[in-house]
Design an enzyme around this catalytic site. Structure first.
Site, PDB file in Angstrom:
ATOM      1  N   SER A 104     -12.052 -14.721 -23.137  1.00 45.59           N
ATOM      2  CA  SER A 104     -11.014 -15.430 -23.556  1.00 45.59           C
ATOM      3  C   SER A 104     -10.403 -15.059 -25.036  1.00 45.59           C
ATOM      4  CB  SER A 104     -11.268 -16.913 -23.519  1.00 45.59           C
ATOM      5  OG  SER A 104     -10.089 -17.660 -23.588  1.00 45.59           O
ATOM      6  N   GLU A 105      -9.454 -14.435 -25.563  1.00 47.90           N
ATOM      7  CA  GLU A 105      -9.056 -13.719 -26.545  1.00 47.90           C
ATOM      8  C   GLU A 105      -9.171 -14.742 -27.797  1.00 47.90           C
ATOM      9  OE1 GLU A 105      -7.002 -13.775 -24.014  1.00 47.90           O
ATOM     10  OE2 GLU A 105      -4.991 -13.681 -24.608  1.00 47.90           O
TER      11      GLU A 105
END
Lengths: 216, 248
Positions: A45-46
């Site tokens: 998840s960035e």
């Protein structure tokens, strides 16, 4: 099977054990639901997490543990957290094996437009430009057509996300690759014929001698 | 020549005496060194039209109490640098609710209709920047670099007006460093010295911004004695923190 499920199931088959994978918002997020249980995949998840887990049980969410859309998630055993410079270093640096993104248009050369519609929708590119520029494989997961209009176009009319072509487009009707710089029909969805795909595709497609049916 | 351990240690101490200043003595006895200040005092330091970096990602890891106080003190015309515009009522979204922003540098504003509307009606000027480029520009600003070279944005509208540099046959954009007068940072733990540690996905832009502003103001969920954060777990070293906001 509905369009989104077909797309998500087919994309999930592209993942391999050990892959670091980044899923965009929308249809791409659904891909996680169809990863075979024997496959060990790391989801990034960035906003700063590798090891993204499912939405927590009622009452178990933590306000400091969310996905890039700000929704509560969980973290799997072995997960790790990091800052945004590290996160995008992973993305731009070629450490992300597969990114799956939504699309507005993909053209005959594999260029993706997915971040704005001038005059209508200007949300910002977020991490999309970095993902398309840096991930090893870029897979676009989208409907083949919107309101009867092909999203696989001859040339993108919307602003590009990257000059780098994507690897694969998976739609509810077809899988299209861009090996050699030309859009090539690799597979059709169950029950969909090649002629049907061509009828709703604006871009010129290379049609190999055999076009197998998608395995889902 | 060999020395036994005791002789060696004594020799080193004679040659390099370690000064025990009053500050170090206070630290050794656990007396706080950094005095936490009130929200009111901290925000009063921020002039109107200041440039402010605010940590957080969709309102997660954002110093909410500082933003509430900025709204209370009506600091207008701010040049805001943050990853996104969050959502109305949350994180930096509160600054758009109160119409305090005149310039925004961010990667995404799509989930805040108020920020979008203020952009479309030219109430705020907006620079939309790829997220990886935004964080690297801030990192460069904090690390004494003039900028960074990135492949992101080449061949897109992002490249317009920017220098392109070819290295080993690959094209990069020159993206310049970004700094601000203030950074508002939110940590999970802060110790009495100002060492910071973060939690889960609330880290995001916070430690990067803590390097890139003239004055760094921190809120922490827990303020703890020195030593509670182990040296290996300190993410932002204490000397970077100028002010810690009092809890409770």
């Amino acid at each position: 099977m509905d369009a989104q499920t077909i797309i998500a199931r087919r994309v999930a088959r592209e993942l391999r054990t050990g892959n670091l994978v980044n899923l965009g918002i929308g249809i791409p997020t659904l891909v996680a639901n169809y990863v075979p249980p024997d496959l060990q995949v790391f989801f990034q998840s960035e906003n700063g997490l590798i090891g993204t887990g499912p939405i927590p049980e009622q009452g178990m969410a933590h306000p400091l543990l969310t996905d890039a859309g700000g929704r509560p998630i969980s973290a799997l055993p072995g997960a790790c957290t990091f800052d945004s410079a590290m996160s995008f270093g992973l993305i731009r640096g070629g450490h992300v094996d597969v990114t799956v993104l939504g699309g507005l248009q993909v053209d005959a050369e594999g260029h993706l437009a997915n971040w704005m519609i001038p005059g209508k929708m200007v949300p910002g590119m977020g991490g999309a430009m970095d993902l398309v520029s840096g991930a090893k494989r870029v897979i676009v997961a989208m409907q083949h057509a919107a309101k009867g209009k092909s999203k696989i176009v001859s040339k993108c009319t919307l602003p590009l996300t990257s000059a780098r072509p994507v690897t694969l487009v998976v739609t509810d009707m077809a899988v299209i690759g861009f090996h050699g710089g030309k859009a090539t029909l690799l597979e059709t969805a169950p029950g969909v014929g090649v002629a049907e795909v061509l009828a709703v595709t604006e871009a010129e497609l290379v049609i190999p001698d055999t076009v197998p049916e998608m395995k889902l | 020549m060999t020395l036994d351990a005791d002789q060696s240690d004594a020799a080193i101490r004679r040659e390099h005496p370690v000064p025990v200043t009053p500050a170090i003595k206070r630290l050794m006895t656990g007396v706080p060194i950094m005095k936490a200040i009130s929200l009111e005092e901290a925000v009063a330091m921020v002039p109107a039209k200041a440039s402010v970096m605010v940590g957080g990602f969709m309102g997660v890891g954002t110093p909410e109490r500082l933003l509430d106080e900025v709204v209370r003190q009506q600091k207008k015309g701010l040049a805001l640098i943050s990853n996104d515009a969050a959502t109305p009522g949350k994180g930096v979204g509160k600054l758009f609710d109160a119409v305090l922003v005149s310039h925004l540098t961010a990667s995404h504003i799509g989930l805040n209709p108020k920020a979008q509307q203020q952009m479309l009606t030219n109430q705020i000027a907006v620079d939309l920047i790829p997220q990886g480029t935004l964080v690297e520009r801030i990192r460069a600003g904090g690390c004494g670099l003039g900028g960074v070279l990135t492949p992101t944005g080449v061949g897109t509208t992002v490249a317009e007006g920017k220098r392109q540099i070819e290295i080993d046959g690959k094209t990069f954009l020159l993206e310049t460093a970004l700094r601000a007068q203030f950074a508002f940072v939110h940590a999970f733990l802060a110790d009495y010295l100002g060492n910071l540690a973060y939690a889960l996905t609330a880290r995001n832009f916070n430690p990067i911004m803590a390097m890139a502003a003239d004055t760094v103001i921190v809120t922490a969920e827990h303020i703890v004695p020195v030593g509670v954060i182990a040296p290996d777990h300190v993410v932002t070293p204490a000397p970077l923190v100028d002010y810690l906001i009092a809890n409770g």
